[in-house]
Enzyme design. Structure first.
Site, PDB file in Angstrom:
ATOM      1  N   ARG A  91      11.730   0.261  10.572  1.00 57.38           N
ATOM      2  CA  ARG A  91      10.779   0.829  11.551  1.00 57.38           C
ATOM      3  C   ARG A  91      10.894  -0.305  12.629  1.00 57.38           C
ATOM      4  NH1 ARG A  91       5.130   0.981   8.110  1.00 57.38           N
ATOM      5  NH2 ARG A  91       4.411   0.112  10.189  1.00 57.38           N
ATOM      6  N   ARG A 134      12.508  -4.647   4.988  1.00 56.53           N
ATOM      7  CA  ARG A 134      11.915  -3.258   4.658  1.00 56.53           C
ATOM      8  C   ARG A 134      12.661  -2.066   5.080  1.00 56.53           C
ATOM      9  NH1 ARG A 134       5.678  -1.991   5.001  1.00 56.53           N
ATOM     10  NH2 ARG A 134       5.666  -1.850   7.012  1.00 56.53           N
ATOM     11  N   ARG A 188       1.134  -7.659  14.097  1.00 57.94           N
ATOM     12  CA  ARG A 188       0.497  -7.042  12.989  1.00 57.94           C
ATOM     13  C   ARG A 188      -0.358  -7.766  12.229  1.00 57.94           C
ATOM     14  NH1 ARG A 188       5.173  -3.792  10.721  1.00 57.94           N
ATOM     15  NH2 ARG A 188       3.553  -2.931   9.530  1.00 57.94           N
ATOM     16  N   LYS A 244       0.908  -1.187  -0.007  1.00 60.23           N
ATOM     17  CA  LYS A 244       0.131   0.018   0.109  1.00 60.23           C
ATOM     18  C   LYS A 244       0.888   1.265   0.022  1.00 60.23           C
ATOM     19  CE  LYS A 244      -2.337  -1.013   4.026  1.00 60.23           C
ATOM     20  NZ  LYS A 244      -1.493  -2.320   4.313  1.00 60.23           N
ATOM     21  N   ARG A 270      -9.344   0.437   9.287  1.00 64.59           N
ATOM     22  CA  ARG A 270      -8.678  -0.666   9.632  1.00 64.59           C
ATOM     23  C   ARG A 270      -9.458  -1.654  10.321  1.00 64.59           C
ATOM     24  NH1 ARG A 270      -2.825   0.753   8.903  1.00 64.59           N
ATOM     25  NH2 ARG A 270      -1.681  -0.965   9.290  1.00 64.59           N
TER      26      ARG A 270
HETATM   27  P1  AMP Z   1       1.067   1.336   8.932  1.00 62.65           P
HETATM   28  O1  AMP Z   1       2.203   2.297   8.374  1.00 62.65           O
HETATM   29  O2  AMP Z   1      -0.153   1.561   7.867  1.00 62.65           O
HETATM   30  O3  AMP Z   1       1.321  -0.183   8.740  1.00 62.65           O
HETATM   31  O4  AMP Z   1       0.798   1.649  10.434  1.00 62.65           O
HETATM   32  C1  AMP Z   1       1.691   1.448  11.318  1.00 62.65           C
HETATM   33  C2  AMP Z   1       0.685   1.353  12.703  1.00 62.65           C
HETATM   34  O5  AMP Z   1       0.069   2.625  12.774  1.00 62.65           O
HETATM   35  C3  AMP Z   1      -0.146   0.088  12.674  1.00 62.65           C
HETATM   36  O6  AMP Z   1       0.390  -1.035  12.935  1.00 62.65           O
HETATM   37  C4  AMP Z   1      -1.121   0.553  13.929  1.00 62.65           C
HETATM   38  O7  AMP Z   1      -0.639   0.769  15.298  1.00 62.65           O
HETATM   39  C5  AMP Z   1      -1.065   2.520  13.410  1.00 62.65           C
HETATM   40  N1  AMP Z   1      -2.138   2.554  12.629  1.00 62.65           N
HETATM   41  C6  AMP Z   1      -1.928   3.072  11.133  1.00 62.65           C
HETATM   42  N2  AMP Z   1      -3.391   3.118  10.785  1.00 62.65           N
HETATM   43  C7  AMP Z   1      -4.180   2.829  11.785  1.00 62.65           C
HETATM   44  C8  AMP Z   1      -5.619   2.506  11.773  1.00 62.65           C
HETATM   45  N3  AMP Z   1      -6.648   2.830  10.738  1.00 62.65           N
HETATM   46  N4  AMP Z   1      -6.413   2.005  12.980  1.00 62.65           N
HETATM   47  C9  AMP Z   1      -5.314   1.917  14.107  1.00 62.65           C
HETATM   48  N5  AMP Z   1      -4.249   2.081  14.191  1.00 62.65           N
HETATM   49  C10 AMP Z   1      -3.397   2.451  12.890  1.00 62.65           C
END
Ligand code: AMP
Length: 215
Positions: free
Chosen positions: A160, A127, A171, A13, A88
């Protein structure tokens, strides 16, 4: 056009979202980036989110929905938005639908980027991300031209903390339990487009843009 990119962590994404935003003239809304930015700036929101992120848990719906709605109110989203990493949960999806309806808008398309679990684990463990512009790289499949440096802006690349093995597993577990049900939610609404997210990045990008343009 209001578009959602749906898929597991590591599905691509973040790799595809900027290209989609530029090609279709949409505002990019990446909630993970927004949380990481808030955490780096040490804001109240960042402090609240950080603990959950570190453990690979979702930030609670109330906090996440509030952040997205506040952002939506200040960005110029006349031509539309591409959401990456949001919604999410079912609650977030319903809140988004409700907020859009109130302003006579709706989600037009949801692209589900499909990648098998083994490949997801491989991708997440290698990554690297640019600290400045957030472009993701992979040590094996898409390395930067100069080690440790972003091809696009020269920024420093970092891994990260939530890409570590144990957190990655969590996750993915959270994704299958909380987010994967959204696939059915949007399929039932007649909005779901499925894209094979494995293979060449440019090729996937072409597939995505073509399907969003209705080709
Ligand atoms: P990502 O970069 O999209 O993988 O998001 C990293 C982290 O941010 C996730 O593992 C969650 O802890 C938090 N996060 C991002 N988007 C959301 C969401 N829509 N709802 C809840 N937590 C989120």
């Amino acid at each position: 056009m209001y578009v959602i990119l749906l898929g597991a962590p590591g599905a691509g994404k973040g790799t595809q979202v900027t290209n989609i935003a530029v090609n279709l003239n949409l505002v990019q809304m990446s909630t993970g980036d927004l949380f990481r930015q808030a955490a780096a700036e040490g804001t109240e929101l960042g402090k609240q989110a950080q603990g959950y992120m570190k453990e690979g848990k979702l930030v609670p719906d109330e906090i996440t929905i509030k952040m997205v709605m506040e952002k939506m109110a200040v960005v110029d989203n006349k031509s539309g938005v591409v959401f990456d990493g949001f919604p999410r949960t079912l609650k977030q999806a319903e809140a988004l639908d409700k907020a859009l309806v109130e302003t006579n808008k709706k989600i037009d398309k949801v692209v589900y980027i499909k990648v098998n679990e083994e490949e997801l684990l491989k991708r997440l463990s290698g990554r690297w991300i640019c600290r400045k512009c957030q472009t993701p790289y992979h040590s094996v499949s898409s390395p930067p031209k100069v080690a440790g440096k972003c091809d696009k802006c020269g920024g420093e690349l970092y891994q990260r903390t939530d890409d570590q093995a144990e957190t990655v597993k969590n996750r993915l577990k959270v994704y299958f339990a909380e987010t994967a049900p959204l696939i059915e939610y949007y399929r039932k609404a007649g909005k779901l487009l499925e894209i094979n997210g494995e293979g060449d990045i440019e090729e996937i990008s072409r597939r995505l843009i073509a399907s969003l343009r209705g080709n």
